[in-house]
Write a protein that holds these residues in place. Structure first.
Motif, PDB file in Angstrom:
ATOM      1  N   LEU A 105       0.828  -1.214   0.000  1.00  0.00           N
ATOM      2  CA  LEU A 105       0.000   0.000   0.000  1.00  0.00           C
ATOM      3  C   LEU A 105       0.856   1.256   0.000  1.00  0.00           C
ATOM      4  O   LEU A 105       0.486   2.256  -0.624  1.00  0.00           O
ATOM      5  N   ARG A 141      -6.551  -6.020  -4.974  1.00  0.00           N
ATOM      6  CA  ARG A 141      -6.581  -5.826  -3.522  1.00  0.00           C
ATOM      7  C   ARG A 141      -5.531  -6.735  -2.890  1.00  0.00           C
ATOM      8  O   ARG A 141      -5.214  -7.787  -3.440  1.00  0.00           O
ATOM      9  N   ARG A 144      -6.912  -7.422   4.075  1.00  0.00           N
ATOM     10  CA  ARG A 144      -6.615  -6.759   5.348  1.00  0.00           C
ATOM     11  C   ARG A 144      -5.418  -7.374   6.062  1.00  0.00           C
ATOM     12  O   ARG A 144      -4.704  -6.709   6.816  1.00  0.00           O
ATOM     13  N   MET A 147      -2.185  -5.498   5.372  1.00  0.00           N
ATOM     14  CA  MET A 147      -2.131  -4.053   5.580  1.00  0.00           C
ATOM     15  C   MET A 147      -1.206  -3.729   6.741  1.00  0.00           C
ATOM     16  O   MET A 147      -1.416  -4.172   7.861  1.00  0.00           O
ATOM     17  N   ASP A 156      -7.604  -1.291   1.114  1.00  0.00           N
ATOM     18  CA  ASP A 156      -6.549  -2.222   0.704  1.00  0.00           C
ATOM     19  C   ASP A 156      -6.476  -2.348  -0.812  1.00  0.00           C
ATOM     20  O   ASP A 156      -5.830  -3.255  -1.329  1.00  0.00           O
TER      21      ASP A 156
END
Length: 221
Positions: A105, A141, A144, A147, A156
């Protein structure tokens, strides 16, 4: 753009052959830019990891140490301050972009902020070689579970260049939580196409065609 999305770099002869095929020339004749940016966003990395990647001293995740004709460093956080007229030609002239692991990210954020993400569709002959987060950033994506650094959006979401997500480092002894049951739970939460792959596996992507290159273990979830 042509993609080689790896879990842990050019780990075996099969992945190396896929790289040479995408390049259309020997590694010794190809010019590379390495992108260390993702490492700075991950909570378990530090500047030493960036130096080892750039200097070709990451034997467990070979990328920069393959014998390239030349290797330069493209640090995405610096690009907004120097102007597109300087750095865009550097990218356009490179045969391959070697993209380090770390936080996908954080990498996604700086690809957007720097303008590199916008440039990618124009780089038809360039090869993107991702390592872990450098591969995951090309997916829709990351989930989670992966992350670490939180983007301003809190999402995400990543670039979505490919239509599947990647759970890397499957059954890596240094990452005991990266098991197949954990990957299956991760994939179920995503609700979209996904793969779990070990460090001997990569994805070769050309013109929308995806080929799994593996001397190890992988699962479509």
């Amino acid at each position: 753009m042509k993609l080689l999305l790896t879990s842990a770099g050019i780990k075996n002869p099969s992945i190396h052959r896929a790289l040479v095929d995408l390049l259309g020339k020997p590694v010794a004749d190809a010019t590379a830019l390495c992108i260390p940016t993702a490492g700075y966003g991950h909570p378990h990395t530090n500047p030493t990891h960036a130096w080892r990647f750039i200097s070709g001293r990451e034997r467990d995740t070979p990328m920069c140490e393959l014998g390239w004709k030349s290797v330069g460093v493209l640090e995405l956080t610096a690009l907004p301050s120097i102007g597109r007229e300087r750095w865009v030609p550097w990218v356009e002239q490179a045969d391959v972009l070697l993209v380090n692991g770390g936080d996908a990210l954080y990498l996604h954020h700086w690809m957007q902020e720097s303008g590199l993400a916008e440039l990618l569709p124009t780089l038809r002959d360039t090869v993107w070689v991702g390592l872990s987060a450098g591969s995951m950033v090309m997916t829709p994506r990351i989930g989670r579970e992966f992350m670490g650094w939180t983007p301003p959006s809190g999402s995400d979401d990543t670039l979505g260049v490919v239509d599947f997500s990647i759970f890397p480092h499957l059954n890596n002894p240094e990452l005991p939580s990266n098991t197949l049951p954990a990957a299956e739970r991760w994939a179920a939460a995503l609700g979209s196409p996904a793969y779990a792959v070990d460090d001997e596996t990569a994805f070769k992507v050309t013109d929308g065609t995806v080929e799994v290159i593996s001397e190890g273990e992988w699962h479509r979830l």
